[in-house]
Motif scaffolding. Structure first.
Motif, PDB file in Angstrom:
ATOM      1  N   ASP A  95     -14.650  -4.649  -2.546  1.00 24.12           N
ATOM      2  CA  ASP A  95     -15.690  -3.672  -2.887  1.00 24.12           C
ATOM      3  C   ASP A  95     -15.190  -2.669  -3.923  1.00 24.12           C
ATOM      4  OD1 ASP A  95     -17.746  -1.964  -3.048  1.00 24.12           O
ATOM      5  OD2 ASP A  95     -17.956  -1.622  -0.890  1.00 24.12           O
ATOM      6  N   VAL A  98     -15.238   1.229  -3.417  1.00 22.11           N
ATOM      7  CA  VAL A  98     -14.252   1.985  -2.637  1.00 22.11           C
ATOM      8  C   VAL A  98     -12.809   1.625  -2.998  1.00 22.11           C
ATOM      9  CG1 VAL A  98     -15.786   2.398  -0.695  1.00 22.11           C
ATOM     10  CG2 VAL A  98     -14.422   0.324  -0.743  1.00 22.11           C
ATOM     11  N   SER A  99     -12.622   0.875  -4.081  1.00 24.40           N
ATOM     12  CA  SER A  99     -11.263   0.469  -4.449  1.00 24.40           C
ATOM     13  C   SER A  99     -10.551   1.503  -5.307  1.00 24.40           C
ATOM     14  CB  SER A  99     -11.287  -0.852  -5.227  1.00 24.40           C
ATOM     15  OG  SER A  99     -11.587  -1.911  -4.365  1.00 24.40           O
ATOM     16  N   LEU A 100     -11.319   2.443  -5.866  1.00 24.24           N
ATOM     17  CA  LEU A 100     -10.707   3.438  -6.744  1.00 24.24           C
ATOM     18  C   LEU A 100     -10.685   4.786  -6.042  1.00 24.24           C
ATOM     19  CD1 LEU A 100     -12.578   2.355  -9.963  1.00 24.24           C
ATOM     20  CD2 LEU A 100     -10.163   2.025  -9.497  1.00 24.24           C
ATOM     21  N   ASN A 101      -9.596   5.507  -6.228  1.00 23.80           N
ATOM     22  CA  ASN A 101      -9.489   6.841  -5.641  1.00 23.80           C
ATOM     23  C   ASN A 101     -10.555   7.749  -6.261  1.00 23.80           C
ATOM     24  OD1 ASN A 101      -8.805   9.410  -4.876  1.00 23.80           O
ATOM     25  ND2 ASN A 101      -6.609   9.077  -5.085  1.00 23.80           N
ATOM     26  N   PRO A 102     -11.491   8.255  -5.440  1.00 23.88           N
ATOM     27  CA  PRO A 102     -12.617   9.010  -5.994  1.00 23.88           C
ATOM     28  C   PRO A 102     -12.217  10.332  -6.637  1.00 23.88           C
ATOM     29  CG  PRO A 102     -12.611   9.131  -3.603  1.00 23.88           C
ATOM     30  CD  PRO A 102     -11.581   8.120  -3.983  1.00 23.88           C
ATOM     31  N   LEU A 103     -11.026  10.822  -6.347  1.00 27.24           N
ATOM     32  CA  LEU A 103     -10.642  12.141  -6.842  1.00 27.24           C
ATOM     33  C   LEU A 103      -9.775  12.094  -8.098  1.00 27.24           C
ATOM     34  CD1 LEU A 103      -9.839  13.993  -3.501  1.00 27.24           C
ATOM     35  CD2 LEU A 103     -12.008  13.688  -4.672  1.00 27.24           C
ATOM     36  N   LYS A 104      -9.461  10.877  -8.578  1.00 23.54           N
ATOM     37  CA  LYS A 104      -8.601  10.803  -9.756  1.00 23.54           C
ATOM     38  C   LYS A 104      -9.329  10.128 -10.911  1.00 23.54           C
ATOM     39  CE  LYS A 104      -4.132  10.488  -9.467  1.00 23.54           C
ATOM     40  NZ  LYS A 104      -2.800   9.879  -9.372  1.00 23.54           N
ATOM     41  N   TYR A 146     -14.407  10.068 -13.979  1.00 26.72           N
ATOM     42  CA  TYR A 146     -14.103   9.778 -12.577  1.00 26.72           C
ATOM     43  C   TYR A 146     -14.840   8.513 -12.144  1.00 26.72           C
ATOM     44  CZ  TYR A 146     -11.881  14.311 -12.123  1.00 26.72           C
ATOM     45  OH  TYR A 146     -11.035  15.368 -12.259  1.00 26.72           O
ATOM     46  N   HIS A 148     -16.840   7.740  -9.822  1.00 28.87           N
ATOM     47  CA  HIS A 148     -18.242   7.753  -9.381  1.00 28.87           C
ATOM     48  C   HIS A 148     -19.227   7.720 -10.535  1.00 28.87           C
ATOM     49  CE1 HIS A 148     -17.634  12.049 -10.230  1.00 28.87           C
ATOM     50  NE2 HIS A 148     -18.920  12.073 -10.445  1.00 28.87           N
ATOM     51  N   THR A 149     -18.738   7.896 -11.769  1.00 29.31           N
ATOM     52  CA  THR A 149     -19.663   7.861 -12.902  1.00 29.31           C
ATOM     53  C   THR A 149     -19.853   6.434 -13.424  1.00 29.31           C
ATOM     54  OG1 THR A 149     -17.869   8.289 -14.453  1.00 29.31           O
ATOM     55  CG2 THR A 149     -19.044  10.205 -13.606  1.00 29.31           C
ATOM     56  N   VAL A 159     -11.013  -1.933 -12.049  1.00 31.12           N
ATOM     57  CA  VAL A 159     -10.069  -2.485 -11.074  1.00 31.12           C
ATOM     58  C   VAL A 159      -9.280  -3.630 -11.700  1.00 31.12           C
ATOM     59  CG1 VAL A 159      -9.904  -3.787  -8.931  1.00 31.12           C
ATOM     60  CG2 VAL A 159     -11.354  -1.765  -9.040  1.00 31.12           C
TER      61      VAL A 159
ATOM     62  N   TYR B 219      -9.136   2.174  -1.265  1.00 31.20           N
ATOM     63  CA  TYR B 219      -8.389   2.646  -2.431  1.00 31.20           C
ATOM     64  C   TYR B 219      -6.936   2.916  -2.101  1.00 31.20           C
ATOM     65  CZ  TYR B 219      -9.856   7.225  -0.599  1.00 31.20           C
ATOM     66  OH  TYR B 219     -10.117   8.301   0.204  1.00 31.20           O
ATOM     67  N   PHE B 222      -5.494  -0.558  -2.142  1.00 31.71           N
ATOM     68  CA  PHE B 222      -5.389  -0.990  -3.536  1.00 31.71           C
ATOM     69  C   PHE B 222      -4.191  -0.314  -4.201  1.00 31.71           C
ATOM     70  CE2 PHE B 222      -7.203  -0.940  -8.032  1.00 31.71           C
ATOM     71  CZ  PHE B 222      -6.870  -2.260  -8.268  1.00 31.71           C
ATOM     72  N   PRO B 316     -14.619  15.852  -7.782  1.00 33.81           N
ATOM     73  CA  PRO B 316     -15.393  15.696  -9.021  1.00 33.81           C
ATOM     74  C   PRO B 316     -16.819  15.213  -8.759  1.00 33.81           C
ATOM     75  CG  PRO B 316     -13.813  13.911  -8.789  1.00 33.81           C
ATOM     76  CD  PRO B 316     -13.501  14.904  -7.719  1.00 33.81           C
TER      77      PRO B 316
END
Lengths: 316, 327
Positions: A95, A98-104, A146, A148-149, A159, B219, B222, B316
């Motif tokens: 997925d 949710v594979s990327l850190n949302p805060l970085k 980020y 989420h965009t 990814v 994440y 990952f 963010p």
């Protein structure tokens, strides 16, 4: 014959529970050649993802690799997989949302990964991150955006850029397109295939989608209840499957042609056994329409390097 | 960014008006100010004159706005006891309470987050389990009992630390601080631990469970699969995500630290606003009580405002959704 890139020899993945050890992967052996795309297919719970995690030593406790060996480029890695993680072998998860850190920022995530594996300055790493994004079709201007965009498909592209950042020789893609729209699925698979072809990178593509298998992979392994049921060149397996389970899987795949309109889809009777109730002998025998007495008593070995089924023995 | 700030500030002011209303209602309707100001022998004429002079015959909303206007100008009337202005009473006591609250919040937050992370990472380890077991004490023992126990051990038996009061303080303008003298710092230790222990265990348990939750996220898996170091996975990737919910709770707890300081201040005879409030309750000193209520309300509102802004700094996603106008 060439030395395979990755050799998995008789691995077992066990979960300790109160009722004893459950085997999620049971005595599984498989090779991956340089530059090939190997598909792993099976129903949910067949042990596909567990096998992928086992290669990188990422099985979550209480599960563990209880026996077997994993060799990569002639080195044994199952004891100490960490140096290979992300460097020689990367993984892509199901997925992308949710594979990327949302805060970085995605750029920071790329740069961190690149700097972890390559000796270079930060400026060089940023440059490389930009090129990575261009390759997967994302505007490098968005380095500072980020996660989420981005849309789901775009995130999976990020990814992929992350997984390729360290130029690995092998990518384990665990259902990389399952969470995406059908139209995006094809794009992502094509992209992954193109990028890996140009680098000579091998892929282990884990999926339950026979369509994805037939379009993308060179060889395919069919898993059932943690065991390898059948393996071979994708075309051969799909056209003339030897194992009754594979035959059932192929028959239950929807086809878009006028003849099949209005006809109901084939179903394999029953469902996959739970890990604590795996049948004796061949794990598939209670659902098999061609079973014999022997099937319920003895576990079939891999026959002629193609399928683990007693039917092949009789044909000799 | 300025727009968000203004909107949040607007909300805060609205909340403050409501808090002021409650505070006003207590002031106006709990007991009669006239009864408290005049002796029992006062004539009906005297009572009527005073009511007129205090503006009690004006419409209620006028009285309310006068109350708010006075509050904005730090005029809360005079205490019934001793007739000192309430604002003066509170401002002389406030530094003691704020220093105590600040120290125990710092103690609770730092130690809570550190032990929370530790017990999450070393899940099932010997020390981690020991910390978890000990933390049950913090959750289950009431504050005053912890205070009394600490006094008994460290002040009575070991005689290391003082059992009451603030020690020597140094005046910095109108602010009096205990941070600059040895006896002041020593006096801070026991009350801070007493006040912060519950929050410490709460923050620790929250940090732990959030961290465990975050470590299960894709994440994080990952990041591991990409070969990032344990340290980076834990502290650069997992920790910031853990801190989002922890920040909310910690912020709210900071407010309640100030509010709950009443008990600790009573146990340690700490000369802060909590003790002032308790004494005001004994003597039905309504102006002090309503001013205290307003003060705690203002503190809560500003802490929440600060937490909201901190959120925007951390997350963010929130920043963008706020900027695009939907909240």
């Amino acid at each position: 014959m060439l030395q395979p890139l990755l050799e998995i020899k008789n691995i077992c993945v066990e979960f300790k529970t109160r009722g004893g050890a459950l085997k999620a992967v049971d005595d599984l052996s498989i090779d991956v050649q340089q530059g090939e795309i190997l598909g792993l297919v099976g129903e949910s719970g067949a042990g596909k993802s567990m096998m992928g995690a086992a290669i990188l030593g990422l099985i979550d406790p209480p599960g563990r690799l209880s026996s077997g060996e994993i060799w990569f480029k002639g080195q044994r890695i199952d004891q100490n997989p960490e140096p290979f993680r992300g460097c020689e072998i990367s993984m892509i998860f199901q997925d992308p949302l949710v594979s990327l850190n949302p805060l970085k920022k995605i750029g920071d995530q790329l740069v961190e990964t690149i700097l972890r594996h390559k000796r270079m300055s930060r400026a060089q790493a940023i440059d490389r991150a930009c090129r990575g994004l261009i390759e997967v079709g994302i505007d490098p201007e968005r380095l500072n955006a980020y996660p989420h965009t981005f849309s789901g498909g775009m995130r999976q592209r990020v990814v992929i850029a992350l997984a390729l950042a360290s130029e690995p020789s092998l990518i384990i893609a665990d259902e990389p397109t399952t969470a995406l729209d059908v139209s995006v699925q094809a794009q992502i698979l094509k992209l992954l295939k193109k990028l890996c072809d140009s680098r000579g990178t091998s892929i282990i593509l884990i999926t339950h989608d026979m369509g994805v298998i037939s379009e993308t992979t060179d060889r395919v392994g069919v898993l059932y209840a943690g065991r390898l049921a059948e393996i071979g060149i994708t075309d051969h397996v799909l056209r003339s499957a030897k194992h009754p389970y594979t035959q059932g899987l192929v028959a239950s795949t929807p086809k878009i042609d006028p003849d099949s309109f209005g006809r109901s889809l084939y179903q394999i009777p029953g469902s996959m056994p739970k890990l604590d109730a795996i049948p004796t002998g061949c794990a598939f025998h209670p659902r098999c329409t061609m079973r014999t007495n022997k099937c319920s008593q003895e576990r079939p070995p891999m026959m002629k390097d193609t399928a683990a089924c007693w039917l092949l023995e009789e044909m000799e | 960014m300025v727009l968000i700030l203004l909107r949040r500030l607007g909300q805060a002011i609205l909340v403050l008006f409501i808090v002021a209303l409650i505070s006003f209602l207590i002031f106006r309707y709990v007991g009669s100010p006239v009864d408290n100001l005049l002796s029992q022998e006062a004539t009906v004429q005297q009572r009527a004159d005073l009511e007129e002079a205090l503006g009690l015959n004006d419409p209620v909303y006028e009285q309310y706005f006068r109350f708010v206007w006075n509050a904005v100008n730090f005029d809360f009337g005079n205490s019934y006891r001793g007739s000192l202005p309430v604002a003066e009473l509170i401002s002389s006591r406030l530094p003691a309470t704020l220093e105590l609250a600040f120290t125990s919040a710092l103690f609770a937050l730092l130690l809570g987050v550190i032990t929370g992370i530790y017990t999450a990472i070393r899940r099932g380890g010997l020390l981690a389990n020991l910390i978890l077991t000990l933390s049950l004490i913090g959750v289950s023992l009431p504050t005053f009992l912890i205070g009394v126990l600490l006094i008994w051990v460290f002040a009575v038996e070991l005689q290391w630390l003082p059992s009451f009061g603030r020690g020597e303080v140094v005046k910095l303008g109108w602010w009096s601080t205990g941070f600059l003298t040895l006896s002041g710092v020593k006096s801070l230790i026991l009350p801070s631990i007493t006040l912060g222990l519950y929050q410490l265990t709460l923050i620790m348990r929250l940090t732990r469970s959030e961290m465990l939750e975050v470590l299960r996220q894709d994440y994080v898996r990952f990041a591991r699969a990409l070969g990032l170091s344990q340290r980076s996975v834990y502290f650069k990737h997992a920790l910031p995500n853990t801190m989002i919910p922890v920040t909310t709770i910690a912020g709210l707890q900071l407010g309640s630290i100030v509010a709950f300081a009443i008990i600790t201040e009573t146990v340690f005879q700490w000369p802060g606003v909590g003790l002032l409030f308790i004494n005001a309750v004994y003597f039905v000193d309504i102006p002090v009580m309503s001013a205290y209520l307003l003060l705690v309300g203002v503190l809560f509102v500003f802490i929440n405002l600060a937490v909201d802004l901190l959120y925007l700094a951390i997350d963010p996603r929130l920043r963008d959704s706020q900027l695009s106008g939907d909240s």
